[in-house]
Motif scaffolding. Structure first.
Motif, PDB file in Angstrom:
ATOM      1  N   GLN A 116      11.072  -0.987  -0.774  1.00  0.00           N
ATOM      2  CA  GLN A 116      12.523  -1.195  -0.786  1.00  0.00           C
ATOM      3  C   GLN A 116      12.924  -2.373   0.102  1.00  0.00           C
ATOM      4  N   ARG A 146      13.738  -6.950 -11.234  1.00  0.00           N
ATOM      5  CA  ARG A 146      13.731  -5.486 -11.221  1.00  0.00           C
ATOM      6  C   ARG A 146      14.424  -4.905 -12.453  1.00  0.00           C
ATOM      7  N   SER A 189      10.684  -2.342 -10.837  1.00  0.00           N
ATOM      8  CA  SER A 189      11.416  -1.128 -10.478  1.00  0.00           C
ATOM      9  C   SER A 189      11.030   0.013 -11.401  1.00  0.00           C
ATOM     10  N   ASN A 193      15.328   3.137 -10.912  1.00  0.00           N
ATOM     11  CA  ASN A 193      15.822   1.913 -10.264  1.00  0.00           C
ATOM     12  C   ASN A 193      15.439   1.814  -8.791  1.00  0.00           C
ATOM     13  N   GLU A 194      14.276   2.346  -8.449  1.00  0.00           N
ATOM     14  CA  GLU A 194      13.733   2.164  -7.105  1.00  0.00           C
ATOM     15  C   GLU A 194      12.785   0.969  -7.138  1.00  0.00           C
ATOM     16  N   SER A 195      12.930   0.086  -6.180  1.00  0.00           N
ATOM     17  CA  SER A 195      12.115  -1.126  -6.161  1.00  0.00           C
ATOM     18  C   SER A 195      10.650  -0.785  -5.931  1.00  0.00           C
TER      19      SER A 195
END
Length: 418
Positions: A116, A146, A189, A193-195
């Motif tokens: 993140q 992403r 991602s 939608n988490e990096s």
């Protein structure tokens, strides 16, 4: 369509970013995807931010991140005039994204927070470069990778969902949009939608993914060297440029430890026969090295030296042959501890394994292998590998060395020495 990848060294100063713009301008009328890494030592700086945050030192983490912020703001101030406010707005969004996280307490695993925070390095560098290109009349569209590269949630070494990624990349880099697109390497991602980050050499890999999906004419990786050399010029001033290589040779070189192109970058290119150019961003007129499918003959000796090696001497405890079962269990240990042997030599009742020396992992391997073998560990060794060797260079590079082990095939010789 061409794909360019610029590493951190090519954007680590105002002058280098202007130089990058000069290279891109040469291709201003061609469809081009430009993939850029984080500036200079930014990734290292962000890693320290994560380490402080995860250790519970919030104030120190924020202070370290402030240094990263100010560096990028200073670069933007020196580069931009008419586009500075737009760039500042975008940079501020990325700063806020990290600062919100740093004000919380860690409740998940370290690798999650690593991705993140560290991903912001590429977002910052590409934002500044994209605005600078637009300011200098090189029209381009900035893309958040992403939104395009879908991965699993194996943080720090995420795997690609090729089907989703292909659809999104093709939609984003389509007809009717500007000829030049600027985006990030190394990051993606998840469905949530988490990096994520793509692991070692992730920026080169991103460039290869785009080249594969877009059926690119070529991929060019711009470095601060003339091209691929047959040895490390820092160790061997007489090292020479290799003008042409094939994919297989590059994978072999990487396997033996040469700092060239990672095999995972080669595969998407090899699958579609897309040539890879290794070019010098300091002098774009230099021919560099081209890597492709063609067979290459008469390559010079290629020399790789790996320092800080260890050799495990594993001897059968009851003088029985080292057969299939103990070797299978040994390889399971390599996988479990995440160690990759650089050389293995087997005898009737013994095995010798050369590995990079990582104290904790070597100790664990020796301890667990002791259930099958009598174990001795030899340290502070160097591993010399020569591809396409000849007697002259082998004698020259091993003269006066205390040789511990030698292994050779028709193409490659490896010598472990003190």
């Amino acid at each position: 369509m061409k794909v360019f990848k610029f590493g951190g060294a090519s954007v680590n100063s105002v002058e280098r970013i202007r130089n990058l713009a000069g290279i891109v301008k040469l291709y201003n009328n061609e469809p081009l995807v430009v993939i850029i890494s984080a500036m200079g030592k930014t990734t290292n700086g962000l890693e320290k931010v994560v380490e402080s945050f995860y250790a519970g030192n919030r104030d120190e983490a924020l202070q370290l991140f402030e240094a990263v912020k100010q560096h990028h703001l200073n670069i933007a101030k020196y580069l931009l005039v008419t586009h500075f406010n737009k760039c500042l707005s975008q940079l501020t969004d990325f700063f806020t994204e990290v600062e919100w996280l740093l004000h919380d307490k860690p409740v998940r695993e370290f690798d999650y927070y690593y991705d993140q925070v560290v991903c912001v390095g590429e977002l910052l560098s590409t934002s500044i470069v994209s605005h600078y290109l637009n300011e200098t009349k090189i029209e381009n569209e900035w893309l958040d990778v992403r939104d395009l590269v879908r991965t699993d949630n194996n943080f720090r070494d995420a795997g690609i969902d090729w089907a989703v990624t292909e659809e999104r990349v093709k939609n984003a880099v389509g007809a009717g949009s500007p000829a030049i697109h600027v985006t990030q390497g190394f990051i993606g991602s998840t469905d949530d939608n988490e990096s994520t980050t793509l692991g070692r050499e992730g920026s080169d890999y991103t460039a290869a993914i785009f080249a594969n999906i877009l059926n690119a004419e070529s991929l060019s990786i711009w470095k601060d060297v003339e091209g691929v050399m047959n040895a490390d010029p820092k160790l061997f001033p007489e090292a020479q440029l290799i003008p042409e290589l094939n994919f297989t040779e590059v994978i072999e070189m990487a396997y033996y430890g040469a700092q060239v192109i990672h095999p995972k970058t080669i595969k998407p290119l090899q699958n579609k026969g897309i040539p890879l150019h290794v070019k010098c961003f300091l002098d774009p007129s230099l021919p560099g090295t081209v890597i492709h499918r063609k067979n290459i003959k008469h390559l010079p000796p290629i020399v790789v030296i790996k320092e800080n090696q260890s050799l495990l001497h594993l001897n059968s405890q009851d003088f029985s042959f080292v057969g299939e079962e103990p070797m299978s269990r040994l390889y399971q240990l390599f996988g479990k501890i995440k160690l990759r042997p650089n050389l293995i030599q087997t005898g009737a009742i013994s095995v010798q394994v050369c590995l990079d020396f990582r104290a904790e992992k070597i100790d664990q391997l020796a301890s667990e292998a002791a259930g099958m073998f009598d174990v001795q560990v030899e340290k502070e060794l160097s591993l010399l590998t020569i591809r396409h060797y000849n007697t002259e260079i082998l004698e020259k590079l091993t003269s006066g060395k205390n040789i511990v082990l030698t292994q050779r095939t028709k193409e490659t010789v490896q010598v472990l020495f003190k």
